[in-house]
Motif scaffolding. Structure first.
Motif, PDB file in Angstrom:
ATOM      1  N   THR A 112      -6.944  -4.744   0.987  1.00 47.27           N
ATOM      2  CA  THR A 112      -8.215  -4.037   0.851  1.00 47.27           C
ATOM      3  C   THR A 112      -8.571  -3.770  -0.606  1.00 47.27           C
ATOM      4  O   THR A 112      -9.710  -3.397  -0.890  1.00 47.27           O
ATOM      5  CB  THR A 112      -8.154  -2.688   1.590  1.00 47.27           C
ATOM      6  N   GLN A 113      -7.630  -3.935  -1.509  1.00 45.81           N
ATOM      7  CA  GLN A 113      -7.895  -3.761  -2.928  1.00 45.81           C
ATOM      8  C   GLN A 113      -6.842  -4.532  -3.715  1.00 45.81           C
ATOM      9  O   GLN A 113      -5.696  -4.643  -3.284  1.00 45.81           O
ATOM     10  CB  GLN A 113      -7.863  -2.285  -3.314  1.00 45.81           C
ATOM     11  N   ASP A 166      -4.423  -0.782   6.469  1.00 44.36           N
ATOM     12  CA  ASP A 166      -4.324  -0.901   5.013  1.00 44.36           C
ATOM     13  C   ASP A 166      -4.352  -2.365   4.579  1.00 44.36           C
ATOM     14  O   ASP A 166      -3.855  -2.722   3.513  1.00 44.36           O
ATOM     15  CB  ASP A 166      -3.083  -0.194   4.483  1.00 44.36           C
ATOM     16  N   THR A 220     -10.868   9.037   1.332  1.00 49.39           N
ATOM     17  CA  THR A 220     -11.342   7.968   2.216  1.00 49.39           C
ATOM     18  C   THR A 220     -11.441   8.411   3.667  1.00 49.39           C
ATOM     19  O   THR A 220     -12.451   8.142   4.337  1.00 49.39           O
ATOM     20  CB  THR A 220     -10.406   6.750   2.105  1.00 49.39           C
ATOM     21  N   PRO A 255     -13.864  -3.060   2.822  1.00 49.57           N
ATOM     22  CA  PRO A 255     -13.226  -1.788   3.135  1.00 49.57           C
ATOM     23  C   PRO A 255     -14.066  -0.608   2.658  1.00 49.57           C
ATOM     24  O   PRO A 255     -15.065  -0.785   1.957  1.00 49.57           O
ATOM     25  CB  PRO A 255     -11.922  -1.858   2.352  1.00 49.57           C
ATOM     26  N   ARG A 256     -13.614   0.588   3.014  1.00 45.01           N
ATOM     27  CA  ARG A 256     -14.216   1.821   2.527  1.00 45.01           C
ATOM     28  C   ARG A 256     -13.268   2.407   1.481  1.00 45.01           C
ATOM     29  O   ARG A 256     -12.087   2.565   1.743  1.00 45.01           O
ATOM     30  CB  ARG A 256     -14.430   2.818   3.654  1.00 45.01           C
ATOM     31  N   CYS A 257     -13.804   2.731   0.311  1.00 43.32           N
ATOM     32  CA  CYS A 257     -12.970   3.214  -0.792  1.00 43.32           C
ATOM     33  C   CYS A 257     -13.339   4.654  -1.146  1.00 43.32           C
ATOM     34  O   CYS A 257     -14.512   5.004  -1.233  1.00 43.32           O
ATOM     35  CB  CYS A 257     -13.137   2.338  -2.024  1.00 43.32           C
ATOM     36  N   GLN A 266     -11.742   8.448  -3.340  1.00 41.61           N
ATOM     37  CA  GLN A 266     -11.224   8.894  -4.628  1.00 41.61           C
ATOM     38  C   GLN A 266     -10.003   9.791  -4.418  1.00 41.61           C
ATOM     39  O   GLN A 266      -9.849  10.387  -3.352  1.00 41.61           O
ATOM     40  CB  GLN A 266     -12.301   9.653  -5.402  1.00 41.61           C
ATOM     41  N   THR A 288      -3.216   4.384  -1.928  1.00 42.48           N
ATOM     42  CA  THR A 288      -4.225   3.369  -1.642  1.00 42.48           C
ATOM     43  C   THR A 288      -5.559   4.044  -1.349  1.00 42.48           C
ATOM     44  O   THR A 288      -5.660   4.866  -0.442  1.00 42.48           O
ATOM     45  CB  THR A 288      -3.794   2.505  -0.452  1.00 42.48           C
ATOM     46  N   ARG A 289      -6.582   3.714  -2.130  1.00 42.49           N
ATOM     47  CA  ARG A 289      -7.904   4.348  -1.965  1.00 42.49           C
ATOM     48  C   ARG A 289      -8.804   3.600  -0.988  1.00 42.49           C
ATOM     49  O   ARG A 289      -9.710   4.187  -0.401  1.00 42.49           O
ATOM     50  CB  ARG A 289      -8.619   4.424  -3.309  1.00 42.49           C
ATOM     51  N   CYS A 290      -8.582   2.304  -0.852  1.00 39.45           N
ATOM     52  CA  CYS A 290      -9.470   1.466  -0.048  1.00 39.45           C
ATOM     53  C   CYS A 290      -8.790   1.105   1.272  1.00 39.45           C
ATOM     54  O   CYS A 290      -7.699   0.523   1.274  1.00 39.45           O
ATOM     55  CB  CYS A 290      -9.843   0.192  -0.809  1.00 39.45           C
ATOM     56  N   SER A 335       0.845  -1.188   0.000  1.00 39.58           N
ATOM     57  CA  SER A 335       0.000   0.000   0.000  1.00 39.58           C
ATOM     58  C   SER A 335       0.878   1.235   0.000  1.00 39.58           C
ATOM     59  O   SER A 335       2.008   1.194   0.490  1.00 39.58           O
ATOM     60  CB  SER A 335      -0.940   0.027   1.215  1.00 39.58           C
TER      61      SER A 335
END
Length: 398
Positions: A355-356, A279, A158, A390-392, A394, A368-370, A147
């Motif tokens: 998370t992504q 992360d 986020t 997770p929460r994503c 922008q 890392t967005r998520c 991440s």
């Protein structure tokens, strides 16, 4: 397993190595023999960042223990030399230089002082895998992380989205004025909060030794209903203690660091209700990869208690990334072939821990967005994952 820092930039592998390096049946790459691959490990075994990164080595030991017991990589056992960077960029450079001079093939690294050696390791074409908490991880193509949390180029929404969703309106930022990573993270979080309509109305210093009464008054007097910390878990816990003592009216208490059972053991109900960021998917989700990690920690690093430490899992993932690269780089790897092989990896999830998914080429340099958020339960004994998981967000500009 692999890390989140991808993309092939021209000029990597400046040592001029390509493909396999075999002369007379023997590999010629530094640190590679018929039966062994020797890495370097660089982390703060002392200094201000030790509490954040100290258990990284235990995760490395656990992952190497599993790999070597299964025969290693292409029949070679993977071992390492290590250096303590003492949480200092100059010592970090000295440690990296020493490891390379002793023939380390590649470097595993977790520290807040990696900027000290980043340019040197890039110029030498040394592959590096580890924890990305500084901008060099988003710039140098020889560095790999699962991440990226810091970049001068921007932030992600986020954090701000999370705070807004939980009722926050204005924030006070707790920093360590003498730690560059803390200040950089504060700038990134400030941008994220601003994008969600949340202004940072005050910044307060929590560098040890902390005057709890004075700090508490500053937090309360700010009028903020959100407390955000970019300090170590211990300093964050003390900041929360100070705010509680001053009876500050806080709606949201959030830290991107400190998701660690040890902070609960120390502060208990004092930090009840506080949110922490991870992360990777939290240990409490109990994925099969979590169970594998915990079993390996029990066998190969039993001295690390509790095993559910963020830095230890980072060591596990970082080492797995390195092993994956060695596996696909060829049976006679060069540093350049390892970097190239890792850059070609796509859809990496660390067996479901991340998370992504990561594309190491397309995602190079991106934040890392998520992220995963957890909350301390009312009696301060455990963390509870917060949905959505997770929460994503922008990308946002600083």
């Amino acid at each position: 397993m692999l890390l989140a820092a991808a993309g092939a930039l021209a000029g990597c592998g400046t040592s001029g190595e390509t493909g396999s390096a075999r002369v007379g049946g023997a590999c010629e790459s530094p640190g590679v023999t018929a039966g062994n691959i020797r890495l370097g490990l660089l982390f703060p075994d002392s200094g201000s960042a030790q509490s954040l990164f100290g258990s990284f080595r235990a995760g490395v030991d656990a992952r190497l223990g599993v790999a070597n017991s299964a025969g290693g990589v292409h029949g070679r056992q993977v071992t390492y030399d290590w250096e303590d960077d003492a949480s200092d960029p100059r010592t970090n450079l000295a440690g990296a230089t020493a490891l390379v001079d002793r023939g380390a093939f590649a470097i595993l690294e977790s520290t807040s002082a990696s900027s000290g050696s980043a340019e040197f390791l890039h110029d030498k074409g040394i592959p590096v895998a580890g924890t990305s908490l500084e901008e060099p991880w988003t710039i140098y193509d020889n560095m790999f992380s699962y991440s990226n949390l810091l970049s001068e180029s921007g932030s992600v929404s986020t954090y701000g989205d999370f705070v807004a969703a939980h009722g926050g309106h204005s924030a006070v930022m707790v920093v360590s004025q003498y730690t560059e990573t803390s200040l950089d993270f504060a700038a990134e979080l400030t941008a994220s909060l601003k994008a969600a309509g949340i202004q940072v109305v005050a910044t307060v210093d929590a560098t040890a030794p902390i005057n709890l009464e004075g700090l508490g008054h500053k937090i309360k007097d700010s009028g903020a209903d959100v407390l955000v910390g970019t300090v170590t878990g211990s300093s964050f816990g003390q900041a929360v203690l100070a705010a509680r003592g001053a009876q500050a009216n806080l709606q949201v208490i959030l830290s991107p660091a400190g998701y660690d059972q040890r902070i609960l053991n120390v502060f208990k109900a004092i930090i009840a209700g506080a949110y922490f960021v991870a992360d990777f998917l939290p240990f409490e989700t109990g994925r099969p990869a979590h169970r594998q990690f915990l079993a390996a920690m029990s066998r190969y690093a039993p001295e690390t208690q509790p095993a559910t430490q963020q830095a230890a899992l980072s060591g596990w993932i970082s080492t797995d990334i390195m092993l994956r690269g060695l596996q696909v780089a060829s049976d006679c790897p060069t540093r350049a072939s390892l970097i190239s092989a890792l850059r070609a990896v796509r859809g990496y999830t660390a067996d479901g821990l991340l998370t992504q998914p990561i594309d190491f080429r397309a995602d190079f340099g991106k934040l890392t967005r998520c992220l995963a958020f957890v909350q301390v339960n009312p009696d301060g004994t455990r963390f509870t994952p917060v949905d959505p998981l997770p929460r994503c967000g922008q990308p946002v500009a600083r």
